[in-house]
Enzyme design. Sequence first.
Site, PDB file in Angstrom:
ATOM      1  N   GLN A  42      37.959  45.069  49.847  1.00 35.56           N
ATOM      2  CA  GLN A  42      39.324  45.572  50.025  1.00 35.56           C
ATOM      3  C   GLN A  42      39.388  47.093  50.087  1.00 35.56           C
ATOM      4  OE1 GLN A  42      40.367  43.906  45.999  1.00 35.56           O
ATOM      5  NE2 GLN A  42      41.695  45.723  45.921  1.00 35.56           N
ATOM      6  N   CYS A  55      43.965  42.835  46.673  1.00 31.15           N
ATOM      7  CA  CYS A  55      43.100  41.795  46.122  1.00 31.15           C
ATOM      8  C   CYS A  55      43.719  40.408  46.222  1.00 31.15           C
ATOM      9  CB  CYS A  55      42.758  42.113  44.668  1.00 31.15           C
ATOM     10  SG  CYS A  55      44.200  42.265  43.589  1.00 31.15           S
TER      11      CYS A  55
END
Length: 443
Positions: free
Chosen positions: A64, A70
């Site tokens: 990410q 997330c």
Amino acid sequence: MSFEINQEKLAQYQQDFANTPQAKVLERAVTKNGILASSYDWHSAVESAPIFSIDLDTGDVANQKQSGRCWMFAALNTMRHDMASKLGLKKFELSQAYTFFWDKFEKANYFYENVLNTADQATDSREVAFLMATPQQDGGQWDMLCALIEKYGIVPQSAMPETYSSSKSNEINTVLNKKLRKDAVTLRQLVANNSSKKEIDDTRNQMMTDNYRMLAYTFGEPPVKFDFEYRDDNKQYHLDQDLTPKSFFEKYVGWNLDDYVSIINSPTDDKPYNKTYTVDMLGNVVGGRAVKHLNVEIEQFKQLAIAQLKAGESVWFGCDVGQSSERQQGIMDLNVYGKSELFDTDFSMSKAERLDYGESLMTHAMVLTGVDLVNDQPTKWKVENSWGPKVGTKGYFVMTDAWLDEYCYQIVVNKKFLPENLLKAQTEAPTTLKPWDPMGALA
């Protein structure tokens, strides 16, 4: 009742330090190495060997980067795992930039909705102050991603790749929040002036036009149609043309998202078990799927996760990842740092106390991809993170069962794994929690 630190008390504290035999040794160690290195317990690495009795093969981890996506990565990874297995396509990702675009677009509109709903309150009311503190952010919840997919579908990463700001979101967050706060001033003034609904809607529509343009410049404009072209692991070529994001989801994922429900473990007095909860002002899509949690005891929580893993399906989960966690080795263990021993101080709190007093809440979402069962009881869990392959074991972490008990708050499971009493409880109308409740924290 006041308590002043006077010279007599200060002398007492200094004498206590002088009388502690190990004080100078520890002072030298901690000033040189810091708290974590000085309290690190190497036994955790030995006891957290990445070997599991149930171990799903889910391929390479994603990254990410410098964004708070997330929850998206974790959710899309659970879908990617299923797709990869069906298509024989291990090195493949769904587009997190695509869902990121629509999330920010929808969150702006959701913010306007909440601004108008609270326009009769003073700017120093707790609700308005809460809204203005962070008009929108990267984080989210499982149900929020479902709301996006149900409205916009998903696309492979090849159809909408990463951009500078999707991987490093601070700049767009700063600019967008600045604009949203300015828009809040305008909307509240319109309400104060008794403007018509049409005038407010027209103003809001122009605001959303501007937001779309800003996001398109930042992330690129989302595709309306695209081709899905790939070679599978057997080097066979595939081409599927003229797909839409919704038809791609229906054809290649095909999940009924209503089958997947959020299960939480919050042992606080205000949330009786086997009841459902939602959170005021939490969401992204106006008119879309609402956030809804079913609170269960921790043993039930874990058994639901195990049942889904045994069925070969990974599990989205949310936790407080920064607590007692060694990032580089990928260890989540209550004993990885001996801070209480280092400082000769009791830091212990119950899970409920940590939630009630602001010491802990959900901060990160990942995926359970394995568990080690001894006599059918979990001892440790395999965790797929989204921080790239350079941490943990090629990006995978080990979480002890005791750590899960204390710092895991949410899992998402298919309803088919719920016993009859929980199936019934999950259908009941939820109690609405305050916007700042810890169960409203965004991963």
